[in-house]
Design a protein around this motif. Structure first.
Motif, PDB file in Angstrom:
ATOM      1  N   UNK A 157     -61.960  19.635 -40.327  1.00 31.51           N
ATOM      2  CA  UNK A 157     -62.314  20.751 -41.152  1.00 31.51           C
ATOM      3  C   UNK A 157     -62.245  22.003 -40.295  1.00 31.51           C
ATOM      4  N   UNK A 158     -61.057  22.568 -40.066  1.00 29.39           N
ATOM      5  CA  UNK A 158     -61.200  23.920 -39.153  1.00 29.39           C
ATOM      6  C   UNK A 158     -61.631  24.953 -40.007  1.00 29.39           C
ATOM      7  N   UNK A 159     -61.947  24.996 -41.624  1.00 27.08           N
ATOM      8  CA  UNK A 159     -62.132  25.795 -42.119  1.00 27.08           C
ATOM      9  C   UNK A 159     -63.827  26.139 -42.194  1.00 27.08           C
ATOM     10  N   UNK A 160     -64.264  24.975 -41.575  1.00 30.54           N
ATOM     11  CA  UNK A 160     -65.880  25.125 -41.990  1.00 30.54           C
ATOM     12  C   UNK A 160     -66.638  26.094 -41.054  1.00 30.54           C
ATOM     13  N   UNK A 161     -66.286  26.223 -39.773  1.00 26.98           N
ATOM     14  CA  UNK A 161     -67.293  26.862 -38.768  1.00 26.98           C
ATOM     15  C   UNK A 161     -67.171  28.549 -39.249  1.00 26.98           C
ATOM     16  N   UNK A 162     -68.230  29.139 -38.940  1.00 30.62           N
ATOM     17  CA  UNK A 162     -68.245  30.603 -39.050  1.00 30.62           C
ATOM     18  C   UNK A 162     -67.301  31.201 -37.986  1.00 30.62           C
ATOM     19  N   UNK A 163     -66.718  32.450 -38.064  1.00 27.48           N
ATOM     20  CA  UNK A 163     -65.905  32.836 -36.989  1.00 27.48           C
ATOM     21  C   UNK A 163     -66.487  32.871 -35.719  1.00 27.48           C
ATOM     22  N   UNK A 164     -67.751  33.182 -35.506  1.00 25.28           N
ATOM     23  CA  UNK A 164     -68.263  33.334 -34.232  1.00 25.28           C
ATOM     24  C   UNK A 164     -68.478  32.242 -33.541  1.00 25.28           C
ATOM     25  N   UNK A 165     -68.482  31.104 -34.049  1.00 21.79           N
ATOM     26  CA  UNK A 165     -68.741  29.642 -33.716  1.00 21.79           C
ATOM     27  C   UNK A 165     -67.399  28.886 -33.398  1.00 21.79           C
ATOM     28  N   UNK A 166     -66.167  29.563 -33.880  1.00 27.14           N
ATOM     29  CA  UNK A 166     -65.001  28.828 -33.798  1.00 27.14           C
ATOM     30  C   UNK A 166     -64.464  28.421 -32.622  1.00 27.14           C
ATOM     31  N   UNK A 167     -64.417  29.548 -31.528  1.00 29.87           N
ATOM     32  CA  UNK A 167     -64.198  29.271 -30.297  1.00 29.87           C
ATOM     33  C   UNK A 167     -64.692  28.077 -29.706  1.00 29.87           C
ATOM     34  N   UNK A 168     -66.083  27.953 -29.563  1.00 34.26           N
ATOM     35  CA  UNK A 168     -66.926  27.106 -29.157  1.00 34.26           C
ATOM     36  C   UNK A 168     -66.809  25.706 -29.744  1.00 34.26           C
ATOM     37  N   UNK A 169     -66.592  25.658 -31.187  1.00 34.87           N
ATOM     38  CA  UNK A 169     -66.187  24.341 -31.676  1.00 34.87           C
ATOM     39  C   UNK A 169     -64.808  23.790 -31.312  1.00 34.87           C
ATOM     40  N   UNK A 170     -63.857  24.608 -31.304  1.00 33.83           N
ATOM     41  CA  UNK A 170     -62.609  24.215 -30.902  1.00 33.83           C
ATOM     42  C   UNK A 170     -62.648  23.476 -29.296  1.00 33.83           C
ATOM     43  N   UNK A 171     -63.481  24.014 -28.471  1.00 33.08           N
ATOM     44  CA  UNK A 171     -63.655  23.848 -26.986  1.00 33.08           C
ATOM     45  C   UNK A 171     -64.289  22.175 -27.147  1.00 33.08           C
ATOM     46  N   UNK A 196     -57.769  31.133 -41.786  1.00 32.56           N
ATOM     47  CA  UNK A 196     -57.377  29.773 -41.395  1.00 32.56           C
ATOM     48  C   UNK A 196     -56.146  29.377 -40.896  1.00 32.56           C
ATOM     49  N   UNK A 197     -54.873  30.253 -41.030  1.00 29.76           N
ATOM     50  CA  UNK A 197     -53.973  29.927 -40.369  1.00 29.76           C
ATOM     51  C   UNK A 197     -54.025  30.586 -38.907  1.00 29.76           C
ATOM     52  N   UNK A 198     -54.794  31.326 -38.416  1.00 29.86           N
ATOM     53  CA  UNK A 198     -54.865  31.370 -37.000  1.00 29.86           C
ATOM     54  C   UNK A 198     -55.674  30.493 -36.478  1.00 29.86           C
ATOM     55  N   UNK A 199     -56.767  29.879 -37.165  1.00 28.32           N
ATOM     56  CA  UNK A 199     -57.486  28.636 -36.797  1.00 28.32           C
ATOM     57  C   UNK A 199     -56.635  27.222 -36.489  1.00 28.32           C
ATOM     58  N   UNK A 200     -55.719  27.373 -37.549  1.00 26.20           N
ATOM     59  CA  UNK A 200     -54.873  26.096 -37.540  1.00 26.20           C
ATOM     60  C   UNK A 200     -53.873  26.325 -36.066  1.00 26.20           C
ATOM     61  N   UNK A 201     -53.361  27.693 -36.139  1.00 26.23           N
ATOM     62  CA  UNK A 201     -52.637  27.745 -34.942  1.00 26.23           C
ATOM     63  C   UNK A 201     -53.225  27.673 -33.783  1.00 26.23           C
ATOM     64  N   UNK A 202     -54.480  28.119 -33.428  1.00 26.73           N
ATOM     65  CA  UNK A 202     -55.198  27.960 -32.313  1.00 26.73           C
ATOM     66  C   UNK A 202     -55.640  26.414 -31.990  1.00 26.73           C
ATOM     67  N   UNK A 203     -55.740  25.700 -33.231  1.00 26.11           N
ATOM     68  CA  UNK A 203     -55.982  24.197 -32.992  1.00 26.11           C
ATOM     69  C   UNK A 203     -54.779  23.653 -32.331  1.00 26.11           C
ATOM     70  N   UNK A 204     -53.437  24.044 -32.979  1.00 27.97           N
ATOM     71  CA  UNK A 204     -52.409  23.365 -32.441  1.00 27.97           C
ATOM     72  C   UNK A 204     -52.091  23.644 -30.822  1.00 27.97           C
ATOM     73  N   UNK A 205     -52.221  25.037 -30.655  1.00 27.70           N
ATOM     74  CA  UNK A 205     -52.124  25.236 -29.328  1.00 27.70           C
ATOM     75  C   UNK A 205     -53.231  24.826 -28.179  1.00 27.70           C
ATOM     76  N   UNK A 206     -54.219  24.719 -28.651  1.00 26.71           N
ATOM     77  CA  UNK A 206     -55.237  24.155 -27.680  1.00 26.71           C
ATOM     78  C   UNK A 206     -54.969  22.739 -27.467  1.00 26.71           C
ATOM     79  N   UNK A 207     -54.481  21.977 -28.504  1.00 27.11           N
ATOM     80  CA  UNK A 207     -54.309  20.477 -28.334  1.00 27.11           C
ATOM     81  C   UNK A 207     -53.077  20.247 -27.470  1.00 27.11           C
TER      82      UNK A 207
END
Lengths: 475, 475
Positions: A454-468, A380-391
């Motif tokens: 809710x960045x915890x919700x997607x499964x790993x494989x869908x995370x990149x697409x969801x963030x996009x 989840x930390x990596x996802x949050x970091x990726x979210x902050x970076x993408x924004x």
């Protein structure tokens, strides 16, 4: 004389013999009555003649008739034989079980409140369940202690002391079916004491306010500012208690807080407001209900300990496995002031299966829980970091609010854009929640436009697409 | 300072550690009290000092003390510590306590309400849990449908139609944490509609009346005669409803019945009274709450089908795995009239863990449930036969009341002997319940002396000894 059964024209599809015969006959007759093929008032053939007709033993028919008389489908009266009972309501056809699909979800999902379910440690959980059941005495399978299994309460007392600074012993813990169930029981407790009002934060979950309303409690939001709810104003809120004087000026009996990580705004309650909440509770005999729903997940520092540690006699600590493991387990726990344990357990203990409780106890004591939480925290930390970076890259004017913790973040939007963004996201296949749905209807704070992601919700494989998809939906 | 325990001079023969420690300590202390080695009034060492003395955790000692206080061997009073209880009856010469004894229980146990927990099919259950979790989508681990998992509701709809004649489809079923939880939700439903009264049978469980009282409902017992509750008199009972006129003359909104096998009296509701209950419900818009707690167990004939089959729009069927499998699973189900499903699910769905639900669905659809129930039926039938035979032999004037069904039987006793028999049994190490504790405080029926014998409770190996202890305790 015509065969009376043939006259009725019913095909019974009976097995020719064996122990299933009586049941088959009973079922076939019941079905014929239920579907109306045998109309109310119809006189059935005597058991002797039907038995002859079907080539079976008379007793089998007599028994089937007796079963259906006992069930009320048939009536038997001396001198008038066996008849189909009169029924006021026409029978409904038995519908076939339909395999219902889960409610439709969009391909991308950032709805807050659920962890990544694909990372639930299935194999480890089953191993723990097996070990726990192997070790359990037969007694564990009975009704047992209304507080829950002692193995789990013992493991939780150790874990909560170690990880969240909770001060307790196993005797003060009541296992429940998740946070909402615990909150419901506490609402019932307050109502049983004649109280009518509960203070809440101005942002939260309407499901919680609704369930409190159903217990008979009105929720009143605290004033708040950019630091969070103003607990120093708790003394200004009044209960319209049954037991209050004519001026109705009793203090509110309790306040529901997320001190470690506000949902949804994402802040942590400042130390002076933590102290103010506990001070208020001591002064007025009030209760703080501490919702520590994601206390395992802080990324930038060690998490602030539970408020309960400040005053175990005035704070009810509520925790859950719904974010750290999975909501489907239906496992939560309350750490109660000793004076409330018996009453709360009586109101609704014994809600959660013993096998889940034993499995969680084994999970905690074996270290599997810690391992799982560490892996989840990293994910989840990596996802949050990726979210902050993408924004920062694609929508630099949008800030991520709140502390680096939990499974969700709040993105502030330009005024007036929340609803269009949520709608635009849905058209792109992305499920998103705006902040406005979490605002208490009586909240005095000014509404702001924002997303609760809710960045915890997607499964790993869908995370990149969801963030996009999220970045594309932003204004 | 001398070690206080050493002063008492008791050799405890404790295992040095492990889960048996508390049980061992409890047994040893009980034995010391029972045999008189610890005399009435003796003050026991504090849990802290005994724990230090024995080199074990203080909680272990405190738990053992609490068990024995609950059993009545010890008393604990503020300021005077823990003492050996005063006892009116001198202890009988002791038999050795069995090693398999469960904590907090006498060696022989005929308390009704629990199946033989030693026969829970642990290996099959774990296999079903593994298969079910292997097959479950990730989505199943989320919050999900408040009615419960569709796999389980589908399996239950099929099973209940086949075995109990229930007319339903999966959409009308709400999974709950056992009968009491379902009853609580239905009580809340009635209260939310402003109703205040629920009709019950004159004999039943005080735990159920108490939980209804906590939802705000008064229970009024139906008149009854030797055939059971007089459902034809339901129209005479009135609700003191909030919404009633000034004469408060609304009909009662619902009645709670055990139509197939009354608990504890053991009768089956006669056909005309089944019809009267349903007729009353149709006429007044009332609800029949059908408690079908042991519908799997009938020994002399096929069980009478569920009352719900007569009118699915006016009967709520409540079933449970607590008798057929184990109470510790916390699995029950309600089959509701379609108009009530959403409201009941909102009041308290999502109570039971998804993994237990999926495991039970797999258990039902694989046939493992049927196999288990068949084996259990044979076991309990043999026990009932042995009970009847032993009584005919050793206490021929005592009759076994009720139908040949379920996990309990009622033994009528000579007037005035119920309480002495229960007390004498306890001193012989046999836990027994008298009928009087099941009588509603407002029941108009005349009290009778009887025992409610839960012959399902003991494990197989203890059954012969338990039956023998029962015969010795009888007058």
């Amino acid at each position: 004389m015509p065969k009376p059964w043939a006259t009725l024209g019913i095909d019974l599809h009976l097995e020719p013999a064996g122990p299933g015969l009586r049941r088959g006959l009973t079922d076939a007759l019941r079905e014929a009555v239920r579907t109306g093929r045998l109309a109310p008032g119809t006189r059935l053939p005597s058991s002797r003649s039907l038995a002859a007709d079907l080539g079976i033993a008379r007793n089998t028919v007599a028994d089937a008739y007796a079963d259906l008389v006992a069930e009320g489908w048939l009536t038997a009266r001396q001198g008038s034989g066996t008849r189909v009972a009169d029924r006021a309501v026409p029978p409904r056809p038995t519908r076939r079980a339909t395999r219902q699909r889960e409610p439709g979800r969009l391909p991308y999902d950032l709805t807050p409140g659920t962890p990544d379910l694909s990372s639930f440690p299935r194999a480890e959980w089953l191993r723990a369940a097996r070990r726990a059941l192997d070790a359990a005495p037969n007694d564990a399978l009975g009704y047992g202690d209304p507080r829950g299994r002692t193995e789990l309460r013992t493991a939780l007392a150790d874990y909560l002391a170690r990880v969240r600074g909770v001060r307790t012993d196993p005797g003060q813990i009541v296992v429940c079916s998740g946070f909402a169930h615990g909150l419901k029981l506490l609402g019932e407790l307050l109502r049983a004491r004649g109280r009518r009002t509960l203070a809440v934060e101005p942002y939260g979950l309407d499901a919680h306010w609704d369930l409190l309303a159903r217990t008979g409690l009105r929720t009143v939001p605290l004033p708040a500012d950019r630091l969070g709810p103003r607990t120093e104003d708790l003394g200004d809120l009044k209960d319209s208690a049954d037991s209050a004087g004519p001026d109705g000026a009793a203090d509110v009996p309790a306040v529901l807080l997320n001190p470690s990580h506000q949902f949804p705004l994402g802040g942590a309650l400042p130390p002076d407001r933590r102290a103010a909440a506990v001070g208020w509770a001591r002064r007025t005999g009030g209760l703080v209900l501490e919702d520590d729903y994601d206390g395992e997940f802080r990324y930038d520092r060690q998490h602030v300990g539970a408020l309960q540690g400040l005053d175990p006699d005035h704070v009810v600590y509520l925790g859950t496995a719904s974010k750290s493991l999975a909501p489907g387990l239906r496992l939560g726990w309350m750490v109660l002031p000793p004076s409330l344990v018996t009453e709360v357990a009586r109101l609704g203990g014994r809600s959660t299966g013993v096998l889940e409780q034993l499995a969680l106890a084994e999970f905690l004591t074996s270290g599997a829980y810690d391992r799982h939480v560490r892996a989840a925290r990293l994910r989840y930390r990596r996802r949050r970091d990726a979210l902050v970076a993408a924004l920062a890259d694609r929508a630099p004017e949008i800030r991520v609010g709140g502390i680096a913790a939990g499974l969700h973040a709040v993105l502030r939007l330009p005024p007036g854009t929340e609803e269009p963004v949520v709608r635009a996201a849905a058209w792109q296949g992305l499920m998103l929640h705006g902040l406005s749905r979490y605002r208490h209807p009586s909240a005095a704070v000014k509404p702001v436009d924002a997303l609760v992601v809710g960045y915890g919700t997607p499964p790993d494989h869908a995370w990149a697409g969801t963030l996009d998809a999220l970045c594309r939906a932003l204004p």
